[in-house]
Design a protein around this motif. Structure first.
Motif, short mmCIF file in Angstrom:
data_model
loop_
_atom_site.label_atom_id
_atom_site.label_comp_id
_atom_site.label_asym_id
_atom_site.label_seq_id
_atom_site.Cartn_x
_atom_site.Cartn_y
_atom_site.Cartn_z
N ASP A 44 0.84 -1.20 0.00
CA ASP A 44 0.00 0.00 0.00
C ASP A 44 0.88 1.25 0.00
O ASP A 44 1.70 1.45 0.89
CB ASP A 44 -0.89 -0.03 1.27
CG ASP A 44 -1.69 1.26 1.40
OD1 ASP A 44 -2.80 1.32 0.87
OD2 ASP A 44 -1.12 2.23 1.99
N GLU A 45 0.70 2.10 -1.02
CA GLU A 45 1.56 3.28 -1.22
C GLU A 45 1.51 4.21 -0.02
O GLU A 45 2.54 4.70 0.46
CB GLU A 45 1.12 4.03 -2.50
CG GLU A 45 2.07 5.13 -2.95
CD GLU A 45 3.47 4.60 -3.30
OE1 GLU A 45 3.60 3.40 -3.64
OE2 GLU A 45 4.43 5.38 -3.17
N GLN A 46 0.31 4.41 0.54
CA GLN A 46 0.20 5.37 1.65
C GLN A 46 0.94 4.84 2.88
O GLN A 46 1.69 5.55 3.54
CB GLN A 46 -1.28 5.61 1.99
CG GLN A 46 -1.46 6.82 2.89
CD GLN A 46 -2.93 7.15 3.12
OE1 GLN A 46 -3.80 6.60 2.46
NE2 GLN A 46 -3.19 8.05 4.04
N LYS A 47 0.76 3.53 3.12
CA LYS A 47 1.44 2.93 4.28
C LYS A 47 2.96 2.95 4.05
O LYS A 47 3.74 3.14 5.00
CB LYS A 47 0.94 1.50 4.51
CG LYS A 47 -0.45 1.43 5.13
CD LYS A 47 -0.90 0.02 5.39
CE LYS A 47 -2.33 0.00 6.00
NZ LYS A 47 -2.90 -1.35 5.96
N LEU A 48 3.36 2.78 2.79
CA LEU A 48 4.80 2.82 2.48
C LEU A 48 5.36 4.19 2.80
O LEU A 48 6.40 4.33 3.44
CB LEU A 48 5.02 2.48 0.99
CG LEU A 48 6.47 2.63 0.50
CD1 LEU A 48 7.40 1.71 1.28
CD2 LEU A 48 6.55 2.33 -1.00
N GLN A 49 4.61 5.24 2.38
CA GLN A 49 5.08 6.60 2.67
C GLN A 49 5.24 6.81 4.17
O GLN A 49 6.22 7.39 4.64
CB GLN A 49 4.08 7.63 2.10
CG GLN A 49 4.22 7.87 0.61
CD GLN A 49 5.59 8.45 0.22
OE1 GLN A 49 6.27 9.06 1.06
NE2 GLN A 49 5.99 8.20 -1.01
N GLU A 50 4.32 6.29 4.96
CA GLU A 50 4.37 6.46 6.42
C GLU A 50 5.60 5.75 6.99
O GLU A 50 6.34 6.31 7.79
CB GLU A 50 3.08 5.92 7.05
CG GLU A 50 3.00 6.10 8.56
CD GLU A 50 3.44 7.48 9.04
OE1 GLU A 50 3.16 8.48 8.36
OE2 GLU A 50 4.13 7.55 10.09
N SER A 51 5.84 4.52 6.54
CA SER A 51 7.00 3.81 7.12
C SER A 51 8.30 4.45 6.65
O SER A 51 9.28 4.51 7.39
CB SER A 51 6.96 2.32 6.78
OG SER A 51 6.97 2.13 5.40
N LEU A 52 8.31 5.01 5.44
CA LEU A 52 9.52 5.71 4.98
C LEU A 52 9.75 6.97 5.81
O LEU A 52 10.86 7.30 6.19
CB LEU A 52 9.39 6.08 3.50
CG LEU A 52 9.50 4.91 2.52
CD1 LEU A 52 9.19 5.37 1.11
CD2 LEU A 52 10.87 4.26 2.59
#
Ligand SMILES: Nc1ccn([C@@H]2O[C@H](COP(=O)(O)OP(=O)(O)OP(=O)(O)O)[C@@H](O)[C@H]2O)c(=O)n1
Ligand SMILES: O=C(CO)[C@H](O)[C@H](O)COP(=O)(O)O
Length: 420
Positions: free
Chosen positions: A387-395
């Motif tokens: 999930d792109e949004q979750k990826l942005q958060e973990s980054l």
């Protein structure tokens, strides 16, 4: 790995080649060097420095004399020596330490590869220590490599943030006036108490200044002043400029200095000094990206997110090896701990962390090994969800952790594996 040599805004040490930064630093340093040559005259003046470092640091309130107290696991005095060594036109640096600290000082010089240093025994007061340092320069002692300079800089060993430009200013002014010293605006108002402990009068703060260091003198002026100096002045005096005035009728030129010239006196000053060093050496981070296709995209995303936290300079695997070999050759990590964060991406849904844990735990052993070379390594596992949004958060979490590791330099996290 965060790159960027340490200390002042114009580092001149060898270090990882930073794209635009290094060019700017070299230009700044070159312009200072040409200014030095111009101002010190065609026949460069013989300039030496005396660093009084023979105190016990009573006001610091710790057993170790403050000049040897650690900042990022390196003694405070080493930062001051580094600042003076960076100035090519100071030919000799005389450090004045007590007999009992002579061996400690020799080990610091050897460990941090300080150059142009001579050691002299301290006196029981700061003025007596400075006088001993001047004597070492004055007398052409047998098999002594020191020679009498035309100009001598006097600088407290516990004032680590001294830049070449203020040194050049006080030396140039001393050449013309016989003496010169750095000053700063007063922060508190100076008052004079009466015998009964009440206010007698206060000084108009705007008309007075605080005397700081560095100071510089025509050698013959300050040496003569110390030779004429009364025992009372040697015992209780705190101002070299006053000695030049009192004993040699030499009125020092006062030079406005920067806020960084303060003296480490109390424990709070040590904390402040460590924060300043951390801030100065954490200006850049070098992102080491895996060149394997499947990780390239997410590595790039991490770099983008990191840019909001720090100045980011990207680098691929080949550059990594080059940086590491420069690090090895330049001994950059001798002066400052180099923080290396080994970042790994993992889709926890597809690959259970436990499966990756085993080889990640090797970081702990590797970290122990490289810590001996003052390289502080830790691991960071970043969740790589589809999930792109979750990826942005973990980054974003990952970037915050990386920035904190570099800015805070907590040696307790060395060898740890953190998870974002
Ligand atoms: N007998 C002495 C006393 C002081 N100094 C040096 O002079 C500088 C400035 O002095 P100060 O800040 O007063 O240091 P200390 O005397 O160590 O501090 P304290 O007064 O708190 O004991 C320091 O680098 C200190 O090491 C020295 O060379 N010889
Ligand atoms: O600021 C200074 C003026 O030359 C000296 O560093 C200061 O006076 C030293 O005093 P002390 O050793 O008691 O801190």
């Amino acid at each position: 790995m965060e790159a960027g040599p340490p200390g002042s805004s114009r580092p001149t040490e060898l270090g990882p080649c930073l794209s635009g930064q290094r060019g700017a630093d070299q230009a700044a340093s070159a312009s200072l060097q040409s200014a030095a040559r111009a101002q010190l005259g065609r026949h460069p003046l013989a300039v030496a420095a005396v660093l009084p470092a023979g105190g016990c640091g009573e006001r610091m309130g710790v057993p170790t004399p403050k000049q040897f107290c650690p900042i990022l696991e390196r003694p405070l005095i080493s930062y001051t020596l580094q600042a003076l060594e960076r100035v090519f036109w100071i030919k000799d640096i005389v450090v004045v330490v007590t007999g009992e600290n002579m061996e400690v000082m020799k080990s610091i010089i050897q460990k941090y590869q300080h150059k142009r240093i001579s050691l002299v025994e301290a006196g029981v007061t700061r003025h007596r220590s400075i006088f001993n340092g001047l004597k070492a320069l004055a007398e052409d002692q047998l098999n002594c490599k020191l020679s009498k300079p035309e100009i001598v800089i006097i600088h407290d060993a516990v004032r680590p943030f001294v830049e070449e430009d203020i040194l050049l200013k006080v030396v140039t002014a001393a050449k013309e006036h016989g003496a010169a010293g750095a000053i700063r605006p007063l922060v508190s108002t100076v008052i004079s108490p009466s015998a009964d402990g009440c206010l007698d009068h206060s000084l108009e703060r705007a008309r007075h200044r605080a005397s700081e260091m560095p100071q510089a003198f025509l050698f013959d002026v300050i040496y003569e002043a110390y030779q004429q100096c009364s025992d009372y002045d040697l015992e209780f005096g705190t101002e070299c400029l006053q000695l030049a005035l009192k004993y040699c009728c030499t009125k020092a030129k006062l030079v406005e200095g920067s806020p960084d010239l303060w003296k480490v006196t109390y424990k709070r000053d040590l904390y402040a000094a460590e924060s300043i060093v951390k801030e100065r050496i954490s200006q850049e981070v070098c992102v080491i990206t895996d060149t394997k296709e499947d990780n390239k995209h997410v590595s790039h995303l991490l770099e983008e997110v990191l840019k909001s936290e720090l100045n980011v300079m990207t680098s691929d695997l080949q550059e990594t090896q080059k940086l590491l070999s420069i690090l090895e050759e330049s001994h950059l990590s001798i002066l400052y701990p180099v923080v290396v964060v080994s970042v790994h991406f993992l889709d926890f849904k597809l690959v259970p962390p436990s499966q990756k844990m085993e080889n990640l735990m090797q970081i702990r052993e590797f970290a122990k090994e490289v810590k001996k070379r003052n390289i502080w390594l830790c691991g960071l596992l970043i969740s790589y969800p589809q999930d792109e949004q979750k990826l942005q958060e973990s980054l974003r979490q990952g970037a915050i952790i990386i920035a904190s590791l570099i800015k805070e330099r907590n040696s307790g996290l060395v060898g740890q594996l953190l998870i974002a």
